[in-house]
Write an enzyme that holds these catalytic residues in place. Structure first.
Site, PDB file in Angstrom:
ATOM      1  N   CYS A 131      -5.553  -2.541   2.675  1.00 56.87           N
ATOM      2  CA  CYS A 131      -5.386  -2.589   4.031  1.00 56.87           C
ATOM      3  C   CYS A 131      -7.136  -2.437   4.723  1.00 56.87           C
ATOM      4  CB  CYS A 131      -4.950  -1.367   4.234  1.00 56.87           C
ATOM      5  SG  CYS A 131      -4.025  -1.013   6.191  1.00 56.87           S
ATOM      6  N   LYS A 175      -9.137   3.652  -3.170  1.00 56.20           N
ATOM      7  CA  LYS A 175      -9.335   2.877  -1.486  1.00 56.20           C
ATOM      8  C   LYS A 175     -10.783   3.481  -1.400  1.00 56.20           C
ATOM      9  CE  LYS A 175      -7.403   2.347   3.269  1.00 56.20           C
ATOM     10  NZ  LYS A 175      -6.350   2.711   3.391  1.00 56.20           N
ATOM     11  N   GLU A 205       0.753  -0.983  -0.014  1.00 55.56           N
ATOM     12  CA  GLU A 205      -0.067   0.078   0.301  1.00 55.56           C
ATOM     13  C   GLU A 205       1.118   1.369   0.109  1.00 55.56           C
ATOM     14  OE1 GLU A 205      -3.326   1.597   2.477  1.00 55.56           O
ATOM     15  OE2 GLU A 205      -2.559   0.336   3.439  1.00 55.56           O
TER      16      GLU A 205
END
Length: 352
Positions: free
Chosen positions: A193, A155, A43
């Site tokens: 994540c 995200k 990430e």
């Protein structure tokens, strides 16, 4: 059926974008020598994860120093030539307008990634901090060695204080991509994540019949491995998770707080929840001393590799074998009673 070799790189972001791209090139070239077909980077690898930085904020107040920190972070981000809303297939297929006198949109990072994938023959997936307009997005880009960029997703829900510096991405970017690895058709998608803690988001990926599920992360806690095993077993999919290994001294100079270190913990899990390789702790692809190869690993399953790569050979047919008794997007889902819709996303499996 032939096997596929997949890997996670535990690389850390270097002080500049060109340096990080150079490291990505070297790591990918090394992966090619090991016959790795797909390589996942962590990430925010390109652009950086601003670990421990408060950006001078508290509830109801902002300090000018924090604005300078944000400026430094914004300027280190990647411009992939996309729009703030996300242009989807128009961006993927380069149908957006290009400024007069320029060959492409953005800062050239997309084109460099495509060149690295093409030269090495490795399918690259990497986390990026993407700037579009005046906003930053935590994103993942999929780069095929033959067709170039197949897709990019942002995200949808930054975690905690990430929400101050990263905008929310569109759920339509949860679209899976398809390719062939070692001649085998595969469907690939990623959850970034703590998106992996969102049950409906996971289900949106399972519904697309994903058989390689990618989880780039910044979470190095022991609880992360338990989540990855759950995802693999739940989705009957191979899971690859990649995290940076970052020491105190390696945080950017503009971050004033150096009270945290990220130990990595990258891993590969099979569709039954078995750990195939990793987790690997405190070993990075960048400047690893020889002594670290045998001492700085803590592997539960498989082999933790001292060059910072967590590697495993997989049999995609194991995904279908696992669906003998569980298919959470099909017969086991009771889709006559429970319905999931995602704005702008077709949940049907894409053609392979």
């Amino acid at each position: 059926m032939p096997k596929i070799t997949i890997a996670a790189a535990q690389s850390r972001t270097l002080p500049t974008l060109p340096a990080t791209l150079s490291a990505l090139r070297q790591t990918t070239a090394h992966a090619a020598t090991r016959s790795i077909h797909l390589l996942l980077f962590p990430e925010a690898y390109l652009g950086g994860y601003p670990r421990t930085c408060s950006f001078g904020t508290a509830v109801g107040t902002r300090h000018p120093v924090g604005r300078d920190q944000f400026l430094a972070y914004f300027q280190s981000a990647v411009d992939l030539g996309d729009t703030p809303a996300g242009a989807g297939e128009d961006w993927v297929h380069r149908r957006l307008a290009v400024a007069e006198g320029k060959q492409f949109r953005g800062d050239g990072t997309r084109e460099e990634l495509e060149g690295i994938a093409r030269e090495t023959g490795v399918f690259i997936v990497t986390g990026v901090i993407e700037r579009a307009g005046g906003s930053l997005y935590c994103a993942v880009v999929y780069v095929d060695p033959v067709r170039g960029v197949l897709g990019k997703r942002r995200k949808v829900m930054p975690t905690g204080s990430e929400r101050l510096i990263w905008a929310q991405g569109s759920p339509s970017t949860l679209k899976a991509v398809t390719t062939h690895l070692n001649g085998i058709p595969v469907t690939i998608a990623s959850a970034i994540c703590w998106e992996n803690y969102m049950p409906l988001l996971r289900q949106s990926l399972y519904a697309q019949n994903v058989n390689i599920y990618l989880a780039p992360t910044a979470d190095a806690r022991d609880t992360w491995l338990a989540l990855m095993r759950t995802v693999a077993c739940e989705g009957r999919t191979f899971v690859v998770s990649s995290n940076q290994c970052v020491r105190y001294s390696e945080l950017p100079a503009w971050i004033s707080s150096h009270d945290y270190v990220c130990r990595g913990g990258s891993c590969i899990i099979d569709p039954q929840g078995k750990v195939l390789a990793g987790p690997i702790w405190e070993v990075c692809t960048d400047d690893v001393p020889d002594s670290a190869v045998s001492t700085a690993t803590n592997s539960i399953g498989g082999t933790a590799i001292g060059d910072g790569l967590v590697v495993s050979e997989i049999d995609i047919d194991d995904c279908d074998r696992g669906r003998l008794d569980l298919d959470v997007a099909g017969s086991y889902s009771r889709n006559d009673a429970f319905k999931l819709t995602v704005e702008g996303l077709d949940l049907n499996p894409p053609p392979v």
